[in-house]
Design a protein around this motif. Structure first.
Motif, PDB file in Angstrom:
ATOM      1  N   GLY A 212      83.010 127.820   0.592  1.00  0.00           N
ATOM      2  CA  GLY A 212      83.902 128.710   1.491  1.00  0.00           C
ATOM      3  C   GLY A 212      85.271 128.373   1.325  1.00  0.00           C
ATOM      4  O   GLY A 212      85.546 127.408   0.226  1.00  0.00           O
ATOM      5  N   LYS A 213      86.197 128.820   2.126  1.00  0.00           N
ATOM      6  CA  LYS A 213      87.657 128.455   2.101  1.00  0.00           C
ATOM      7  C   LYS A 213      88.013 128.034   3.332  1.00  0.00           C
ATOM      8  O   LYS A 213      88.080 128.887   4.295  1.00  0.00           O
ATOM      9  CB  LYS A 213      88.496 129.640   1.404  1.00  0.00           C
ATOM     10  CG  LYS A 213      89.888 129.597   1.435  1.00  0.00           C
ATOM     11  CD  LYS A 213      90.720 130.697   0.756  1.00  0.00           C
ATOM     12  CE  LYS A 213      92.123 130.550   0.876  1.00  0.00           C
ATOM     13  NZ  LYS A 213      92.829 131.600   0.258  1.00  0.00           N
ATOM     14  N   GLN A 214      88.650 126.932   3.629  1.00  0.00           N
ATOM     15  CA  GLN A 214      89.199 126.635   4.832  1.00  0.00           C
ATOM     16  C   GLN A 214      90.468 126.917   4.849  1.00  0.00           C
ATOM     17  O   GLN A 214      91.360 126.896   4.133  1.00  0.00           O
ATOM     18  CB  GLN A 214      89.267 124.940   4.810  1.00  0.00           C
ATOM     19  CG  GLN A 214      89.409 124.252   6.099  1.00  0.00           C
ATOM     20  CD  GLN A 214      88.269 124.617   7.260  1.00  0.00           C
ATOM     21  OE1 GLN A 214      86.947 124.394   6.811  1.00  0.00           O
ATOM     22  NE2 GLN A 214      88.485 125.114   8.295  1.00  0.00           N
ATOM     23  N   THR A 215      90.862 127.603   5.962  1.00  0.00           N
ATOM     24  CA  THR A 215      91.888 128.326   6.456  1.00  0.00           C
ATOM     25  C   THR A 215      92.499 127.853   7.907  1.00  0.00           C
ATOM     26  O   THR A 215      91.652 127.522   8.373  1.00  0.00           O
ATOM     27  CB  THR A 215      91.899 129.786   6.317  1.00  0.00           C
ATOM     28  OG1 THR A 215      91.188 130.336   7.389  1.00  0.00           O
ATOM     29  CG2 THR A 215      91.412 130.466   4.966  1.00  0.00           C
TER      30      THR A 215
ATOM     31  N   GLU B 256      92.631 129.705  10.139  1.00  0.00           N
ATOM     32  CA  GLU B 256      91.814 130.667  10.945  1.00  0.00           C
ATOM     33  C   GLU B 256      90.347 129.979  11.141  1.00  0.00           C
ATOM     34  O   GLU B 256      89.408 130.362  11.779  1.00  0.00           O
ATOM     35  CB  GLU B 256      91.738 131.925  10.642  1.00  0.00           C
ATOM     36  CG  GLU B 256      93.257 132.690  10.807  1.00  0.00           C
ATOM     37  CD  GLU B 256      94.108 132.391   9.706  1.00  0.00           C
ATOM     38  OE1 GLU B 256      93.758 131.947   8.556  1.00  0.00           O
ATOM     39  OE2 GLU B 256      95.348 132.466  10.074  1.00  0.00           O
ATOM     40  N   GLY B 257      89.979 128.992  10.347  1.00  0.00           N
ATOM     41  CA  GLY B 257      88.704 128.564  10.290  1.00  0.00           C
ATOM     42  C   GLY B 257      88.335 128.481   8.725  1.00  0.00           C
ATOM     43  O   GLY B 257      88.826 128.973   7.818  1.00  0.00           O
ATOM     44  N   LEU B 258      87.142 128.470   8.727  1.00  0.00           N
ATOM     45  CA  LEU B 258      86.236 128.578   7.319  1.00  0.00           C
ATOM     46  C   LEU B 258      85.788 130.015   7.031  1.00  0.00           C
ATOM     47  O   LEU B 258      84.995 130.594   7.846  1.00  0.00           O
ATOM     48  CB  LEU B 258      84.980 127.561   7.207  1.00  0.00           C
ATOM     49  CG  LEU B 258      84.053 127.567   6.082  1.00  0.00           C
ATOM     50  CD1 LEU B 258      84.868 126.976   4.988  1.00  0.00           C
ATOM     51  CD2 LEU B 258      82.803 126.728   6.190  1.00  0.00           C
TER      52      LEU B 258
ATOM     53  N   ASP C 168      73.985 121.098   1.488  1.00  0.00           N
ATOM     54  CA  ASP C 168      74.190 119.400   1.059  1.00  0.00           C
ATOM     55  C   ASP C 168      73.818 118.336   2.282  1.00  0.00           C
ATOM     56  O   ASP C 168      74.239 117.247   1.687  1.00  0.00           O
ATOM     57  CB  ASP C 168      75.463 119.453   0.419  1.00  0.00           C
ATOM     58  CG  ASP C 168      75.754 120.450  -0.659  1.00  0.00           C
ATOM     59  OD1 ASP C 168      74.761 120.397  -1.298  1.00  0.00           O
ATOM     60  OD2 ASP C 168      77.021 120.750  -0.599  1.00  0.00           O
ATOM     61  N   VAL C 169      73.492 118.647   3.419  1.00  0.00           N
ATOM     62  CA  VAL C 169      73.166 117.556   4.309  1.00  0.00           C
ATOM     63  C   VAL C 169      71.730 117.876   4.859  1.00  0.00           C
ATOM     64  O   VAL C 169      71.188 119.141   4.833  1.00  0.00           O
ATOM     65  CB  VAL C 169      74.207 117.601   5.416  1.00  0.00           C
ATOM     66  CG1 VAL C 169      75.525 117.285   4.982  1.00  0.00           C
ATOM     67  CG2 VAL C 169      74.074 118.982   6.245  1.00  0.00           C
ATOM     68  N   VAL C 170      71.257 116.803   5.467  1.00  0.00           N
ATOM     69  CA  VAL C 170      69.836 116.948   6.008  1.00  0.00           C
ATOM     70  C   VAL C 170      70.291 117.355   7.705  1.00  0.00           C
ATOM     71  O   VAL C 170      70.940 116.531   8.277  1.00  0.00           O
ATOM     72  CB  VAL C 170      69.240 115.736   5.948  1.00  0.00           C
ATOM     73  CG1 VAL C 170      67.747 115.869   7.020  1.00  0.00           C
ATOM     74  CG2 VAL C 170      68.562 115.507   4.687  1.00  0.00           C
ATOM     75  N   LEU C 171      69.885 118.517   8.052  1.00  0.00           N
ATOM     76  CA  LEU C 171      70.184 118.920   9.473  1.00  0.00           C
ATOM     77  C   LEU C 171      69.468 118.307  10.428  1.00  0.00           C
ATOM     78  O   LEU C 171      68.177 118.782  10.584  1.00  0.00           O
ATOM     79  CB  LEU C 171      70.256 120.608   9.547  1.00  0.00           C
ATOM     80  CG  LEU C 171      70.927 120.946  10.801  1.00  0.00           C
ATOM     81  CD1 LEU C 171      72.206 120.625  11.199  1.00  0.00           C
ATOM     82  CD2 LEU C 171      70.557 122.595  10.726  1.00  0.00           C
ATOM     83  N   GLY C 172      69.887 117.554  11.388  1.00  0.00           N
ATOM     84  CA  GLY C 172      69.109 116.845  12.581  1.00  0.00           C
ATOM     85  C   GLY C 172      69.939 116.978  13.657  1.00  0.00           C
ATOM     86  O   GLY C 172      69.699 116.298  14.689  1.00  0.00           O
ATOM     87  N   ASP C 173      70.536 117.929  13.918  1.00  0.00           N
ATOM     88  CA  ASP C 173      71.376 118.354  15.174  1.00  0.00           C
ATOM     89  C   ASP C 173      71.466 119.761  15.539  1.00  0.00           C
ATOM     90  O   ASP C 173      71.963 120.392  14.633  1.00  0.00           O
ATOM     91  CB  ASP C 173      72.806 117.654  15.409  1.00  0.00           C
ATOM     92  CG  ASP C 173      73.667 117.848  16.388  1.00  0.00           C
ATOM     93  OD1 ASP C 173      73.059 118.311  17.190  1.00  0.00           O
ATOM     94  OD2 ASP C 173      74.625 117.362  16.567  1.00  0.00           O
ATOM     95  N   ALA C 174      70.860 120.191  16.651  1.00  0.00           N
ATOM     96  CA  ALA C 174      70.931 121.705  16.707  1.00  0.00           C
ATOM     97  C   ALA C 174      72.079 121.977  17.346  1.00  0.00           C
ATOM     98  O   ALA C 174      72.390 123.260  17.471  1.00  0.00           O
ATOM     99  CB  ALA C 174      69.737 122.133  17.692  1.00  0.00           C
ATOM    100  N   ALA C 175      73.191 121.096  17.693  1.00  0.00           N
ATOM    101  CA  ALA C 175      74.221 121.719  18.306  1.00  0.00           C
ATOM    102  C   ALA C 175      75.360 121.325  17.294  1.00  0.00           C
ATOM    103  O   ALA C 175      76.770 121.480  17.604  1.00  0.00           O
ATOM    104  CB  ALA C 175      74.521 120.900  19.709  1.00  0.00           C
ATOM    105  N   SER C 176      74.994 121.150  16.021  1.00  0.00           N
ATOM    106  CA  SER C 176      76.076 120.801  14.930  1.00  0.00           C
ATOM    107  C   SER C 176      76.920 121.874  14.612  1.00  0.00           C
ATOM    108  O   SER C 176      76.615 123.165  14.896  1.00  0.00           O
ATOM    109  CB  SER C 176      75.490 120.140  13.730  1.00  0.00           C
ATOM    110  OG  SER C 176      74.866 121.167  13.088  1.00  0.00           O
ATOM    111  N   GLY C 177      78.018 121.813  14.226  1.00  0.00           N
ATOM    112  CA  GLY C 177      79.090 122.821  13.293  1.00  0.00           C
ATOM    113  C   GLY C 177      78.263 123.640  12.279  1.00  0.00           C
ATOM    114  O   GLY C 177      78.259 124.851  12.271  1.00  0.00           O
TER     115      GLY C 177
END
Length: 289
Positions: free
Chosen positions: A109-112, A114-116, A154-163
């Motif tokens: 992605g591209k960070q701007t 306005e967001g990612l 690229d990460v192990v997801l362990g948070d249902a409320a994460s970004g």
């Protein structure tokens, strides 16, 4: 010359995933690639497949870097990445299996200001292998399978409320599972040319705050075993000749090819051979090879 058995390359990231696949392979022997990667090679009972199993470690970059030379070395007909994953859908339970009809790489992605702005990459699972999986699981009453896209992060997801969870919901809403290697392996297979590739994942957690509890309860072993069972069933259903380009014995057109040459393909011989071709369209000449 003796023909080499068709090879299926089965890749894993974790030791427990490797162990789940390994038990299905008979007559295993270890081989070492020039770069140091080790595989165990053996036969899949009840099939003509030679199976090479490798434990690559975690991460999509590692998977891509190590899969490419293995493909060049072993020349497999099929590449399967098999292991565990976290569920992204409420209707997918622990122990279910997700067969990746598509694999997303979700961190581009591209960070701007306005967001990612996401720049998704994706690869479709081999139609031949997906169809073999659909056929195979019909005869596996102990397996609940889902044919859905898989997300590689690229990460192990362990948070249902994460970004990341919110980003997956917004931009990869059809993904049913998240893992960390599949995109790397299928990208390497794609770049190699004409090799079928598929990601098969058993669900070991719900990619939320209960991941550690689920893992401690043995969910990873169960999920890895289910994924391995489906992978083996896929290979048994997907005969190497199903689009693999191998000639059937019945393809022999009268024992000759190229005019008046005798066909020695598939034969083993020592020293000179004398013979002649007979029948319509052949001269009664003797040939020496």
């Amino acid at each position: 010359m003796p023909q080499t058995p068709p090879t299926a390359l089965v890749l894993t990231a974790l030791a427990l995933e490797y162990a789940a696949v390994r038990v299905h392979v008979a007559g295993r022997r270890e081989r070492v690639h020039a770069g140091g990667t080790r595989v165990e090679v053996g036969q899949l009972p009840g099939s003509s497949w030679q199976v090479a199993v490798a434990e690559l470690g975690e991460g999509a970059r590692t998977a891509a870097a190590l899969t490419a030379p293995l493909i060049d070395w072993l020349r497999p007909r099929a590449v399967l990445f098999v292991g565990v994953a976290g569920a992204l859908k409420d209707d997918i339970a622990l122990g279910d299996v997700v067969v990746g009809t598509k694999v997303y790489a979700v961190h581009g992605g591209k960070q701007t200001p306005e967001g990612l702005l996401v720049r998704p990459e994706s690869w479709f699972g081999s139609n031949a292998l997906v169809q073999a999986a659909r056929s195979a699981v019909r005869d596996m009453p102990g397996v609940r399978a889902h044919f859905k896209p898989v997300a590689t992060g690229d990460v192990v997801l362990g948070d249902a409320a994460s970004g990341l969870t919110r980003r997956l919901h917004a931009h990869y809403n059809d993904a049913a599972a998240i893992e960390t290697e599949g995109a790397g392996a299928v990208h390497a297979a794609h770049l190699s040319g004409q090799v079928d590739a598929l990601v098969i994942r058993g669900i070991s957690d719900r990619a939320d705050g209960d991941k550690q509890r689920a893992d401690a309860a043995g969910s990873q072993q169960r999920a890895a075993g289910q994924a391995a069972a489906v992978a083996v069933a896929v290979l048994r259903r997907h005969a190497p000749d199903d689009g693999g380009g191998t000639a059937h014995p019945s393809d022999d057109s009268g024992g000759s090819y190229g005019g008046d040459h005798i066909d020695f393909r598939g034969a083993t011989f020592h020293g000179p051979v004398i013979g002649k071709t007979v029948g319509p369209g052949h001269r009664d000449d003797r040939h020496r090879r």
